[in-house]
Design a protein around this motif. Structure first.
Motif, PDB file in Angstrom:
ATOM      1  N   VAL A   4      18.350  54.432  50.698  1.00 44.13           N
ATOM      2  CA  VAL A   4      18.087  54.938  49.458  1.00 44.13           C
ATOM      3  C   VAL A   4      16.462  55.342  49.297  1.00 44.13           C
ATOM      4  N   LEU A   5      16.007  56.288  49.503  1.00 41.52           N
ATOM      5  CA  LEU A   5      14.654  56.684  49.095  1.00 41.52           C
ATOM      6  C   LEU A   5      14.516  56.957  47.715  1.00 41.52           C
ATOM      7  N   VAL A   6      13.765  56.118  47.067  1.00 42.36           N
ATOM      8  CA  VAL A   6      13.283  56.287  45.454  1.00 42.36           C
ATOM      9  C   VAL A   6      11.996  56.665  45.266  1.00 42.36           C
ATOM     10  N   THR A   7      11.515  57.935  45.021  1.00 40.12           N
ATOM     11  CA  THR A   7      10.221  58.243  44.624  1.00 40.12           C
ATOM     12  C   THR A   7       9.965  58.021  43.267  1.00 40.12           C
ATOM     13  N   GLY A   8       8.686  57.557  43.110  1.00 40.11           N
ATOM     14  CA  GLY A   8       8.201  56.956  41.771  1.00 40.11           C
ATOM     15  C   GLY A   8       8.692  55.718  41.405  1.00 40.11           C
ATOM     16  N   GLY A   9       9.234  54.818  42.339  1.00 42.87           N
ATOM     17  CA  GLY A   9       9.911  53.463  42.227  1.00 42.87           C
ATOM     18  C   GLY A   9       8.702  52.477  41.644  1.00 42.87           C
ATOM     19  N   LEU A  10       7.611  52.556  41.491  1.00 48.15           N
ATOM     20  CA  LEU A  10       6.783  51.737  40.602  1.00 48.15           C
ATOM     21  C   LEU A  10       6.487  52.061  39.413  1.00 48.15           C
ATOM     22  N   ILE A  13      11.272  54.121  34.781  1.00 49.96           N
ATOM     23  CA  ILE A  13      12.759  54.174  35.176  1.00 49.96           C
ATOM     24  C   ILE A  13      12.931  54.081  36.798  1.00 49.96           C
ATOM     25  N   GLY A  14      11.880  54.443  37.447  1.00 51.23           N
ATOM     26  CA  GLY A  14      12.158  54.118  38.946  1.00 51.23           C
ATOM     27  C   GLY A  14      12.155  52.797  39.259  1.00 51.23           C
ATOM     28  N   SER A  15      11.279  51.712  38.772  1.00 52.21           N
ATOM     29  CA  SER A  15      11.601  50.325  39.036  1.00 52.21           C
ATOM     30  C   SER A  15      12.600  49.806  38.392  1.00 52.21           C
ATOM     31  N   TYR A  33       8.920  55.053  47.483  1.00 46.69           N
ATOM     32  CA  TYR A  33       7.871  55.883  47.724  1.00 46.69           C
ATOM     33  C   TYR A  33       7.249  56.152  46.561  1.00 46.69           C
ATOM     34  N   ASP A  34       5.946  55.767  46.514  1.00 48.96           N
ATOM     35  CA  ASP A  34       5.249  55.855  45.197  1.00 48.96           C
ATOM     36  C   ASP A  34       3.619  56.068  45.533  1.00 48.96           C
ATOM     37  N   LEU A  35       3.029  56.894  44.776  1.00 52.55           N
ATOM     38  CA  LEU A  35       1.445  57.134  45.112  1.00 52.55           C
ATOM     39  C   LEU A  35       0.686  56.279  44.162  1.00 52.55           C
ATOM     40  N   ALA A  39       0.321  54.912  36.116  1.00 58.54           N
ATOM     41  CA  ALA A  39       1.504  54.401  35.073  1.00 58.54           C
ATOM     42  C   ALA A  39       2.401  53.581  36.181  1.00 58.54           C
ATOM     43  N   GLY A  40       2.051  53.494  37.547  1.00 57.63           N
ATOM     44  CA  GLY A  40       2.814  52.654  38.357  1.00 57.63           C
ATOM     45  C   GLY A  40       2.347  51.320  38.404  1.00 57.63           C
ATOM     46  N   ASN A  41       3.152  50.418  38.605  1.00 64.92           N
ATOM     47  CA  ASN A  41       2.684  48.848  38.655  1.00 64.92           C
ATOM     48  C   ASN A  41       3.759  48.097  39.504  1.00 64.92           C
ATOM     49  N   PRO A  42       2.860  47.722  40.511  1.00 63.67           N
ATOM     50  CA  PRO A  42       3.799  46.805  41.593  1.00 63.67           C
ATOM     51  C   PRO A  42       4.378  45.674  40.949  1.00 63.67           C
ATOM     52  N   THR A  43       4.038  44.971  40.005  1.00 66.88           N
ATOM     53  CA  THR A  43       4.619  43.842  39.341  1.00 66.88           C
ATOM     54  C   THR A  43       6.142  44.266  38.903  1.00 66.88           C
ATOM     55  N   ASN A  44       6.354  45.526  38.795  1.00 68.41           N
ATOM     56  CA  ASN A  44       7.766  45.642  38.216  1.00 68.41           C
ATOM     57  C   ASN A  44       8.651  45.565  39.119  1.00 68.41           C
ATOM     58  N   VAL A  45       8.361  45.447  40.540  1.00 74.14           N
ATOM     59  CA  VAL A  45       9.257  45.181  41.338  1.00 74.14           C
ATOM     60  C   VAL A  45       9.008  43.917  42.091  1.00 74.14           C
TER      61      VAL A  45
END
Length: 340
Positions: A4-10, A13-15, A33-35, A39-45
């Motif tokens: 499963v490819l998840v865009t905006g996963g950081l 909702i994506g995380s 897959y996230d830019l 608003a993205g945060n690696p700690t979310n995952v």
């Protein structure tokens, strides 16, 4: 086994979706897959970061060669597309960014998915594409598209592009449109975390207009379970509305949170209304209930208590982010995706 490819996963909702999917489908591989925008945060995952079935790819959905490379190398069969610019106030200040990411980016992703033979493409959208309701009635999947903000217009454009790739090329696209999400890991510019974090700091809580704008609130975990059901059983070419059955005015939401935290109503500060502010959204989710057997589990009171507790327990998480939050935004407008 699926990949499963998840865009905006950081993002928000994506995380949450990645955590939900890994927990319930440990045999599947997940490519995030996230830019990594603001608003993205690696700690979310962070809890899945070292799992062998998880991989993170830093990438733009407008980067066609990279998209195709990742899809082919990882043998992706399912795409869940969350990646989007989602903040209404930001879209009013600069619509061009929203058109590039939400419309053009989605088209690039659809094209890559078609070239790579993707079996399932889930396009995550928002009830805001329907426009504004009066006091009665609900949005159904057959409601006309009538967006009123640059954000919702860009999401409507991406919806129509997704539909076109199904109708023209036969790409197995399914569109979901959700009501306003809330829950853990939501960026502090959004309405509910902004209320919580301002209240915890005893700062004024801005409320647009008279505070009587109505939204249907959906806990992010319920949203993730609905998407899971769509992936497993949804029909290509269909649209599924996802709602929480929790209609509240903005002022009711603020009051609920202040009561739970033991904070005074004097923190409420009414400000000039937002441009093009939709009065009411309400979702009819009977289609996904009747056809796929999904219903939300969280009541608004239960979900709100859990969400407030999470922000109370993760002060350092949101304090690191809060410096970027626009001062006067009340953060409303987080449908699908909305997704950061």
């Amino acid at each position: 086994m699926r990949t499963v490819l998840v865009t905006g996963g950081l993002g928000f909702i994506g995380s949450n979706f990645i955590l939900h999917w890994v927990k319930n489908h440990p045999q599947d591989r997940v490519i995030n897959y996230d830019l990594l925008t603001y608003a993205g945060n690696p700690t979310n995952v962070s809890s899945v970061h070292n799992l062998p079935q998880y991989r993170y790819v830093l990438g733009d959905i407008a980067d066609s060669p990279l998209l195709e490379k990742v899809m082919l190398e990882e043998m992706v069969d399912t795409v869940v597309h969350f990646a989007a610019e989602s903040h209404v106030d930001r879209s009013i200040k600069d619509p061009s960014v929203f058109v590039r990411t939400n419309v053009l980016g989605t088209q690039y992703l659809l094209e890559a998915a078609m070239k790579c033979g993707i079996n399932r493409f889930i396009h995550i959208s928002t009830d805001e594409v329907y426009g504004s309701l009066g006091r009665e009635g609900f949005f159904t999947e057959l409601s006309p598209i009538s967006p009123n903000s640059p954000y919702s217009a860009s999401k409507a454009g991406s919806d129509l592009m997704a539909r076109a790739y199904y109708e023209t090329y036969g790409l197995p696209v399914i569109i979901t449109r959700c009501s306003n999400n809330y829950g853990p890991h939501q960026y502090p510019e959004k309405m509910i975390p902004k209320i919580i974090t301002n209240a915890l700091q005893n700062q004024p809580i801005p409320v647009y207009g008279d505070g009587q704008n109505v939204r249907d609130w959906l806990h992010v975990v319920d949203h993730c379970s609905a998407i899971e059901r769509v992936i497993d059983s949804g029909q290509p070419g269909q649209v599924y509305n996802i709602g929480g059955n929790n209609e509240c005015t903005n002022l009711q939401v603020v009051s609920e949170i202040l009561r739970y935290l033991g904070k005074p109503d004097s923190l409420i500060q009414f400000v000039a209304d937002r441009l093009g502010h939709d009065r009411r959204y309400a979702i009819d989710a009977s289609k996904i209930r009747d056809e796929l057997g999904w219903i939300p589990k969280y009541s608004f009171h239960e979900g709100m208590a859990q969400t407030v507790d999470w922000y109370v327990e993760h002060v350092e998480w949101w304090r690191r982010l809060i410096v970027d939050v626009p001062k006067r935004s009340n953060g409303e407008g987080d449908g699908g995706e909305k997704n950061k």
